[in-house]
Design a protein around this motif. Structure first.
Motif, PDB file in Angstrom:
ATOM      1  N   HIS A  96      -8.995   6.918   3.342  1.00 38.67           N
ATOM      2  CA  HIS A  96      -9.657   6.281   2.194  1.00 38.67           C
ATOM      3  C   HIS A  96     -10.919   7.042   1.821  1.00 38.67           C
ATOM      4  CE1 HIS A  96      -7.837   2.007   3.083  1.00 38.67           C
ATOM      5  NE2 HIS A  96      -6.927   2.962   2.933  1.00 38.67           N
ATOM      6  N   GLU A 130      -8.338   2.541  -3.746  1.00 43.42           N
ATOM      7  CA  GLU A 130      -9.160   2.411  -2.539  1.00 43.42           C
ATOM      8  C   GLU A 130      -9.912   3.712  -2.281  1.00 43.42           C
ATOM      9  OE1 GLU A 130      -7.698  -0.373   0.833  1.00 43.42           O
ATOM     10  OE2 GLU A 130      -6.017   0.941   0.328  1.00 43.42           O
ATOM     11  N   TRP A 131     -11.222   3.585  -2.057  1.00 45.45           N
ATOM     12  CA  TRP A 131     -12.034   4.754  -1.702  1.00 45.45           C
ATOM     13  C   TRP A 131     -13.227   4.213  -0.915  1.00 45.45           C
ATOM     14  CZ3 TRP A 131     -11.791   9.515  -5.233  1.00 45.45           C
ATOM     15  CH2 TRP A 131     -12.355  10.626  -4.585  1.00 45.45           C
ATOM     16  N   ASP A 132     -13.092   4.138   0.407  1.00 48.94           N
ATOM     17  CA  ASP A 132     -14.066   3.452   1.248  1.00 48.94           C
ATOM     18  C   ASP A 132     -15.012   4.381   1.992  1.00 48.94           C
ATOM     19  OD1 ASP A 132     -13.040   0.897   0.635  1.00 48.94           O
ATOM     20  OD2 ASP A 132     -11.432   1.153   2.095  1.00 48.94           O
ATOM     21  N   ASP A 170       0.859  -1.182   0.000  1.00 51.01           N
ATOM     22  CA  ASP A 170       0.000   0.000   0.000  1.00 51.01           C
ATOM     23  C   ASP A 170       0.894   1.231   0.000  1.00 51.01           C
ATOM     24  OD1 ASP A 170      -1.645   2.209   0.806  1.00 51.01           O
ATOM     25  OD2 ASP A 170      -3.159   0.760   1.454  1.00 51.01           O
ATOM     26  N   HIS A 200      -1.793  -1.082  -3.601  1.00 53.42           N
ATOM     27  CA  HIS A 200      -2.941  -0.222  -3.304  1.00 53.42           C
ATOM     28  C   HIS A 200      -2.527   1.244  -3.351  1.00 53.42           C
ATOM     29  CE1 HIS A 200      -5.758  -3.205  -0.985  1.00 53.42           C
ATOM     30  NE2 HIS A 200      -5.391  -3.649  -2.174  1.00 53.42           N
ATOM     31  N   GLY A 244      -4.533   5.170  -2.470  1.00 50.42           N
ATOM     32  CA  GLY A 244      -5.750   5.772  -1.947  1.00 50.42           C
ATOM     33  C   GLY A 244      -5.469   7.140  -1.364  1.00 50.42           C
ATOM     34  N   ASP A 295      -4.910   7.890   7.493  1.00 54.16           N
ATOM     35  CA  ASP A 295      -5.329   6.983   6.426  1.00 54.16           C
ATOM     36  C   ASP A 295      -6.857   6.930   6.398  1.00 54.16           C
ATOM     37  OD1 ASP A 295      -5.203   5.097   4.411  1.00 54.16           O
ATOM     38  OD2 ASP A 295      -4.968   3.407   5.794  1.00 54.16           O
TER      39      ASP A 295
END
Length: 286
Positions: free
Chosen positions: A231, A258-260, A180, A211, A213, A229
Protein backbone atom coordinates in the motif's frame (compact mmCIF):
# COMPACT_ATOMS: atom_id res chain seq x y z
CA UNK A 1 -27.42 -15.69 10.64
CA UNK A 2 -27.90 -12.00 9.91
CA UNK A 3 -31.16 -10.33 10.88
CA UNK A 4 -32.62 -9.03 7.61
CA UNK A 5 -33.52 -5.72 9.29
CA UNK A 6 -29.89 -4.80 10.00
CA UNK A 7 -28.37 -1.88 8.11
CA UNK A 8 -26.72 -2.87 4.80
CA UNK A 9 -23.65 -1.08 3.38
CA UNK A 10 -24.61 1.93 1.26
CA UNK A 11 -21.48 3.44 -0.28
CA UNK A 12 -21.85 5.22 -3.64
CA UNK A 13 -20.68 3.46 -6.79
CA UNK A 14 -17.84 5.93 -7.20
CA UNK A 15 -14.15 6.32 -6.32
CA UNK A 16 -13.06 6.61 -2.72
CA UNK A 17 -9.69 7.10 -1.05
CA UNK A 18 -8.21 6.19 2.29
CA UNK A 19 -8.32 9.38 4.35
CA UNK A 20 -5.04 10.94 5.46
CA UNK A 21 -4.97 14.13 7.52
CA UNK A 22 -2.52 15.86 5.16
CA UNK A 23 -5.21 15.78 2.45
CA UNK A 24 -7.93 17.40 4.56
CA UNK A 25 -7.85 20.80 2.84
CA UNK A 26 -7.71 19.38 -0.68
CA UNK A 27 -10.59 17.07 0.02
CA UNK A 28 -12.69 20.02 1.17
CA UNK A 29 -11.78 22.20 -1.82
CA UNK A 30 -10.83 19.99 -4.79
CA UNK A 31 -11.87 16.35 -4.25
CA UNK A 32 -12.24 15.56 -7.94
CA UNK A 33 -14.22 12.33 -8.46
CA UNK A 34 -13.85 11.18 -4.84
CA UNK A 35 -17.25 10.61 -3.22
CA UNK A 36 -16.33 8.56 -0.16
CA UNK A 37 -13.51 8.04 2.32
CA UNK A 38 -12.20 5.07 4.26
CA UNK A 39 -10.82 5.40 7.79
CA UNK A 40 -9.23 2.73 9.95
CA UNK A 41 -11.38 2.09 12.98
CA UNK A 42 -8.50 1.83 15.42
CA UNK A 43 -7.36 5.41 14.62
CA UNK A 44 -10.65 6.83 15.90
CA UNK A 45 -11.34 4.87 19.07
CA UNK A 46 -10.08 7.65 21.34
CA UNK A 47 -12.12 10.35 23.02
CA UNK A 48 -11.96 13.05 20.37
CA UNK A 49 -9.57 15.82 19.46
CA UNK A 50 -8.55 17.02 16.02
CA UNK A 51 -8.95 13.64 14.23
CA UNK A 52 -12.58 13.37 15.35
CA UNK A 53 -13.28 17.01 14.47
CA UNK A 54 -11.91 16.53 10.96
CA UNK A 55 -13.90 13.35 10.48
CA UNK A 56 -17.12 15.01 11.62
CA UNK A 57 -16.51 17.80 9.10
CA UNK A 58 -15.75 15.41 6.25
CA UNK A 59 -18.86 13.30 6.76
CA UNK A 60 -20.94 16.31 5.67
CA UNK A 61 -19.48 15.95 2.17
CA UNK A 62 -18.45 12.29 1.88
CA UNK A 63 -19.82 8.88 2.69
CA UNK A 64 -17.53 7.21 5.25
CA UNK A 65 -16.36 3.60 5.33
CA UNK A 66 -14.88 2.25 8.57
CA UNK A 67 -12.28 -0.45 7.97
CA UNK A 68 -11.14 -2.54 10.93
CA UNK A 69 -7.59 -3.86 11.15
CA UNK A 70 -7.47 -5.16 14.73
CA UNK A 71 -10.58 -7.20 15.43
CA UNK A 72 -8.81 -10.49 14.62
CA UNK A 73 -11.99 -12.01 13.27
CA UNK A 74 -10.12 -15.19 12.34
CA UNK A 75 -8.49 -15.66 15.74
CA UNK A 76 -8.99 -18.86 17.72
CA UNK A 77 -10.15 -17.08 20.88
CA UNK A 78 -13.28 -15.04 21.45
CA UNK A 79 -13.43 -11.53 20.06
CA UNK A 80 -12.04 -8.92 22.46
CA UNK A 81 -15.16 -7.47 24.13
CA UNK A 82 -13.45 -4.14 24.90
CA UNK A 83 -12.33 -3.72 21.30
CA UNK A 84 -15.81 -4.60 20.07
CA UNK A 85 -17.38 -2.12 22.51
CA UNK A 86 -15.10 0.68 21.28
CA UNK A 87 -15.95 -0.23 17.70
CA UNK A 88 -19.67 -0.09 18.52
CA UNK A 89 -19.22 3.36 20.07
CA UNK A 90 -17.38 4.62 16.97
CA UNK A 91 -20.00 3.26 14.59
CA UNK A 92 -22.71 4.72 16.81
CA UNK A 93 -21.59 8.34 16.64
CA UNK A 94 -20.09 8.28 13.15
CA UNK A 95 -22.93 6.35 11.47
CA UNK A 96 -20.69 5.23 8.57
CA UNK A 97 -22.03 3.98 5.28
CA UNK A 98 -20.08 0.72 5.62
CA UNK A 99 -17.97 -1.36 8.01
CA UNK A 100 -15.44 -3.98 6.89
CA UNK A 101 -12.78 -6.26 8.36
CA UNK A 102 -10.16 -8.74 7.16
CA UNK A 103 -10.36 -12.51 6.86
CA UNK A 104 -7.29 -12.81 9.09
CA UNK A 105 -6.10 -13.07 12.67
CA UNK A 106 -3.78 -10.77 14.63
CA UNK A 107 -3.99 -11.83 18.28
CA UNK A 108 -2.77 -14.71 20.43
CA UNK A 109 -3.99 -14.71 23.99
CA UNK A 110 -3.37 -11.20 25.33
CA UNK A 111 -0.76 -10.43 22.65
CA UNK A 112 -1.53 -8.30 19.59
CA UNK A 113 0.56 -9.07 16.49
CA UNK A 114 1.10 -6.12 14.17
CA UNK A 115 0.15 -8.09 11.08
CA UNK A 116 -2.84 -9.67 9.34
CA UNK A 117 -2.12 -13.39 9.31
CA UNK A 118 -3.75 -16.02 7.07
CA UNK A 119 -6.03 -18.89 8.06
CA UNK A 120 -6.33 -22.54 7.06
CA UNK A 121 -9.61 -23.01 5.22
CA UNK A 122 -11.14 -25.88 7.18
CA UNK A 123 -14.59 -26.69 8.56
CA UNK A 124 -13.48 -25.71 12.06
CA UNK A 125 -12.15 -22.36 10.87
CA UNK A 126 -15.33 -21.74 8.90
CA UNK A 127 -17.52 -22.28 11.95
CA UNK A 128 -15.35 -20.05 14.14
CA UNK A 129 -15.20 -17.17 11.63
CA UNK A 130 -18.95 -17.40 10.99
CA UNK A 131 -19.62 -17.18 14.73
CA UNK A 132 -17.38 -14.12 14.98
CA UNK A 133 -19.09 -12.44 12.02
CA UNK A 134 -22.48 -13.09 13.62
CA UNK A 135 -21.28 -11.49 16.85
CA UNK A 136 -19.94 -8.42 15.06
CA UNK A 137 -23.08 -7.92 13.00
CA UNK A 138 -25.39 -8.36 15.97
CA UNK A 139 -23.30 -5.97 18.08
CA UNK A 140 -23.09 -3.26 15.42
CA UNK A 141 -26.63 -3.72 14.11
CA UNK A 142 -25.40 -3.74 10.52
CA UNK A 143 -24.14 -6.02 7.78
CA UNK A 144 -20.34 -6.11 7.59
CA UNK A 145 -18.04 -6.76 4.64
CA UNK A 146 -15.18 -9.28 4.80
CA UNK A 147 -11.97 -8.72 2.84
CA UNK A 148 -9.99 -11.45 1.05
CA UNK A 149 -6.37 -11.60 2.27
CA UNK A 150 -3.06 -11.30 0.46
CA UNK A 151 -1.38 -14.69 0.82
CA UNK A 152 2.26 -15.75 0.86
CA UNK A 153 1.72 -19.44 1.60
CA UNK A 154 -1.03 -22.07 1.47
CA UNK A 155 -1.96 -24.35 4.36
CA UNK A 156 -1.68 -28.08 3.67
CA UNK A 157 -4.70 -28.75 5.92
CA UNK A 158 -7.07 -26.49 3.94
CA UNK A 159 -10.07 -28.37 2.59
CA UNK A 160 -11.88 -25.37 1.08
CA UNK A 161 -10.76 -23.06 -1.69
CA UNK A 162 -10.69 -19.42 -0.61
CA UNK A 163 -13.54 -18.46 -2.93
CA UNK A 164 -15.76 -21.31 -1.72
CA UNK A 165 -14.87 -20.45 1.88
CA UNK A 166 -15.95 -16.84 1.36
CA UNK A 167 -19.14 -17.88 -0.42
CA UNK A 168 -20.07 -20.19 2.44
CA UNK A 169 -19.47 -17.41 4.99
CA UNK A 170 -21.85 -15.22 3.00
CA UNK A 171 -24.45 -17.99 2.95
CA UNK A 172 -24.18 -18.73 6.68
CA UNK A 173 -23.97 -15.19 8.04
CA UNK A 174 -25.51 -12.90 5.43
CA UNK A 175 -22.36 -10.75 5.44
CA UNK A 176 -21.09 -9.03 2.32
CA UNK A 177 -17.59 -9.10 0.85
CA UNK A 178 -14.86 -6.58 0.20
CA UNK A 179 -13.00 -7.60 -2.94
CA UNK A 180 -9.38 -6.42 -2.89
CA UNK A 181 -8.11 -7.00 -6.43
CA UNK A 182 -4.53 -6.15 -5.47
CA UNK A 183 -4.70 -8.94 -2.86
CA UNK A 184 -6.05 -11.29 -5.53
CA UNK A 185 -3.13 -10.46 -7.81
CA UNK A 186 -0.60 -10.86 -5.00
CA UNK A 187 -1.99 -14.21 -3.85
CA UNK A 188 -2.26 -15.56 -7.39
CA UNK A 189 1.34 -14.62 -8.19
CA UNK A 190 2.72 -15.96 -4.91
CA UNK A 191 0.75 -19.22 -4.95
CA UNK A 192 0.86 -19.94 -8.67
CA UNK A 193 -2.64 -19.55 -10.09
CA UNK A 194 -4.27 -17.02 -12.41
CA UNK A 195 -6.09 -14.07 -10.82
CA UNK A 196 -8.78 -14.21 -13.50
CA UNK A 197 -9.68 -17.77 -12.49
CA UNK A 198 -9.99 -16.60 -8.88
CA UNK A 199 -12.42 -13.85 -9.89
CA UNK A 200 -14.39 -16.24 -12.05
CA UNK A 201 -14.96 -18.40 -8.94
CA UNK A 202 -15.48 -15.48 -6.53
CA UNK A 203 -19.06 -14.67 -5.37
CA UNK A 204 -19.12 -11.28 -7.08
CA UNK A 205 -22.78 -10.69 -6.27
CA UNK A 206 -21.79 -10.33 -2.59
CA UNK A 207 -19.07 -7.72 -3.24
CA UNK A 208 -20.16 -4.45 -1.65
CA UNK A 209 -16.83 -2.70 -2.16
CA UNK A 210 -13.68 -3.10 -4.25
CA UNK A 211 -10.13 -2.07 -3.27
CA UNK A 212 -7.18 -1.34 -5.50
CA UNK A 213 -3.66 -0.48 -4.37
CA UNK A 214 0.05 -0.94 -4.83
CA UNK A 215 2.47 -3.72 -4.01
CA UNK A 216 6.23 -4.27 -3.93
CA UNK A 217 8.09 -6.87 -5.99
CA UNK A 218 10.65 -9.22 -4.45
CA UNK A 219 11.91 -12.79 -4.86
CA UNK A 220 11.64 -15.81 -2.63
CA UNK A 221 14.60 -18.01 -1.64
CA UNK A 222 14.34 -19.87 -4.95
CA UNK A 223 14.29 -16.77 -7.15
CA UNK A 224 10.58 -16.96 -7.88
CA UNK A 225 8.51 -13.72 -7.88
CA UNK A 226 7.21 -12.70 -4.45
CA UNK A 227 4.77 -9.80 -4.16
CA UNK A 228 4.32 -7.86 -0.92
CA UNK A 229 1.12 -5.99 -0.06
CA UNK A 230 2.69 -2.62 0.77
CA UNK A 231 0.00 0.00 0.00
CA UNK A 232 2.92 2.32 -0.66
CA UNK A 233 2.73 3.10 -4.37
CA UNK A 234 0.40 3.37 -7.34
CA UNK A 235 -1.44 0.26 -8.50
CA UNK A 236 0.36 -1.84 -11.11
CA UNK A 237 -1.03 -2.18 -14.63
CA UNK A 238 -2.08 -5.85 -14.20
CA UNK A 239 -4.04 -4.83 -11.11
CA UNK A 240 -5.92 -2.16 -13.05
CA UNK A 241 -6.72 -4.79 -15.67
CA UNK A 242 -8.00 -7.04 -12.91
CA UNK A 243 -10.22 -4.22 -11.63
CA UNK A 244 -11.81 -4.00 -15.08
CA UNK A 245 -12.34 -7.77 -15.04
CA UNK A 246 -14.03 -7.54 -11.64
CA UNK A 247 -16.25 -4.59 -12.59
CA UNK A 248 -17.43 -6.49 -15.66
CA UNK A 249 -18.91 -8.99 -13.21
CA UNK A 250 -20.12 -6.70 -10.44
CA UNK A 251 -21.31 -3.72 -12.45
CA UNK A 252 -20.83 -0.23 -10.95
CA UNK A 253 -19.41 -0.49 -7.43
CA UNK A 254 -17.61 1.57 -4.77
CA UNK A 255 -13.88 1.47 -5.67
CA UNK A 256 -11.30 2.50 -3.08
CA UNK A 257 -7.76 3.61 -3.88
CA UNK A 258 -5.55 2.41 -1.00
CA UNK A 259 -2.29 4.22 -0.29
CA UNK A 260 -1.29 3.91 3.37
CA UNK A 261 2.52 4.11 3.34
CA UNK A 262 4.78 6.73 1.74
CA UNK A 263 1.59 8.70 1.19
CA UNK A 264 1.94 11.06 -1.80
CA UNK A 265 0.78 14.63 -2.30
CA UNK A 266 -2.90 14.98 -3.16
CA UNK A 267 -2.50 15.43 -6.97
CA UNK A 268 -0.86 12.00 -7.25
CA UNK A 269 -3.57 10.28 -5.23
CA UNK A 270 -6.25 12.15 -7.16
CA UNK A 271 -4.74 10.84 -10.42
CA UNK A 272 -5.34 7.29 -9.13
CA UNK A 273 -8.91 8.24 -8.20
CA UNK A 274 -9.41 9.71 -11.68
CA UNK A 275 -8.32 6.40 -13.16
CA UNK A 276 -10.80 4.52 -10.95
CA UNK A 277 -13.50 6.95 -12.12
CA UNK A 278 -12.61 6.19 -15.75
CA UNK A 279 -12.92 2.44 -15.11
CA UNK A 280 -16.35 2.99 -13.57
CA UNK A 281 -17.40 5.25 -16.44
CA UNK A 282 -16.57 2.48 -18.90
CA UNK A 283 -18.84 0.11 -16.99
CA UNK A 284 -21.63 2.69 -16.78
CA UNK A 285 -21.34 3.38 -20.51
CA UNK A 286 -21.64 -0.32 -21.28
Amino acid sequence: MLDATLTPPRLPSAPGVGYKAQHFTELRTAPGPVKWLEVHAENYMGDGGRPHAQLRALRDDFAISVHGVGLSIGGEGRLDPDHLARLKHLVGWLEPASFSEHLAWSTHGAEFLDDLLPLPYTDATLTRVADHIDEVQETLGRRMLLENPSSYLAFAESTWSETDFLAELVRRTGCGLLLDVNNVFISATNLGYTPQSYLDAYPLSAAGEIHIGGHDEDEDDHGAPLLIDSHGREAAEPVWALLNHALAGTGPAPVLVEWDNDVPEWPILRTEADRAAAALATINAG
